[in-house]
Design a protein around this motif. Structure first.
Motif: not given
Length: 279
Positions: A103-107, A151-159, A200-206, A210-214
């Motif tokens: 899995s990756i989370s960078d959009e 998947a249970l509660t969608p992350f609005h910052v990572l759609p 680490d180094n996650v970018h949102c769809f825009q 994102l800096g989610l880890k911090e």
């Protein structure tokens, strides 16, 4: 059902042939350690890159049990996936369990995140499914798909990330209905935010950082990889077809996913029925 009520239904992992896609990752590595401690016969890790330190760490768990590795990019496509899994099935004799954890989370590249999280999981599942399917001469088996609390509660910052994880959840639940025919048990495990390099180094769809880890240190409490892996093993041993498990902040909970629509069809008495058990 809570984690405290699992003792009566534990599945034995000793002697199993297991394939773990993404087994060198933070959660994957800790889960693979515990699988080796449970006495699995063979553990094959599929990953995009070789990790010498992780490999040595795994092989120090039990000197009698050596895990193996094949370089595998989950975005490689269906034909390459078939080739790799056929090699594993020939080597092991059969595959008892597949765990999809890549899995990756960078959009920033949304085609890549869809190909990695969703399409890759579908391809690996369907290929293993064909090898396990009792109706096609297989021995049955288990497929464990690692999703996310997104998947249970969608992350609005990572759609897009949330969409891939929600897709995994519904895909797994749908295939689980075929278990009486195929002998294949499937379930979904949804970890909460865990202390890994995943964020680490996650970018949102825009395309923005994102800096989610911090932020997670304050707004989003996280769990250790050890706690997460321990609960993943508990969920696997519970062995409940079609179930959805949430492992968050060191706690494991089976989540009830409700159906709100059923196709109208006639039941065995010729009456209109909208219940899923009618056929």
């Amino acid at each position: 059902m809570s984690a405290n009520n699992m003792e009566e239904v534990l599945m034995e992992l000793t002697g199993k042939n297991i394939v773990y896609v993404g087994g060198f990752g933070g959660i994957g590595l800790e889960t693979c350690k515990q699988l080796l401690q449970k006495g699995v016969a063979n553990l094959m890790i599929l990953g995009k890159a070789w990790n010498e330190s992780a490999y040595k760490e795994l092989n120090s768990v039990d000197p009698q049990r050596v895990c193996q590795f094949i370089e595998f990019d989950v975005t490689c496509g269906l034909e390459r996936t078939r080739t790799v899994f056929a090699q594993i099935a020939e080597k092991f004799g059969n595959i008892d369990m597949l765990i999809n954890g890549a899995s990756i989370s960078d959009e920033k590249d949304y085609n890549l995140i869809i190909a990695t999280n969703f399409t890759g999981t579908i391809n690996a599942t369907l290929v293993a499914y064909d090898l396990m399917d009792k109706s096609r001469g297989g021995k049955g088996g288990v497929v464990v798909n690692i999703s996310s609390v997104a998947a249970l509660t969608p992350f609005h910052v990572l759609p897009i990330y949330s969409a891939t994880k929600g897709g995994i959840l519904n895909f797994t639940r749908a295939l689980a209905h075929l278990e009486p025919k195929t002998g294949i048990t499937l379930y979904t495990i949804c970890p909460g935010i865990t202390d890994t390099k995943h964020w680490d180094n996650v970018h949102c769809f825009q395309g923005k950082y994102l800096g989610l880890k911090e932020r997670s240190r304050h707004a989003f409490p996280s769990q250790s990889t050890l706690d997460c892996a321990t609960n993943i093993i508990k969920a696997i041993q519970a062995h409940k077809n079609g179930s959805t498990w949430m492992c968050d902040l060191g706690q494991l909970k089976m989540v009830e996913i409700k159906n709100f629509w059923f196709p109208n069809k006639e039941n065995k008495n010729g009456e209109q029925c909208c219940k899923p058990e009618c056929g």
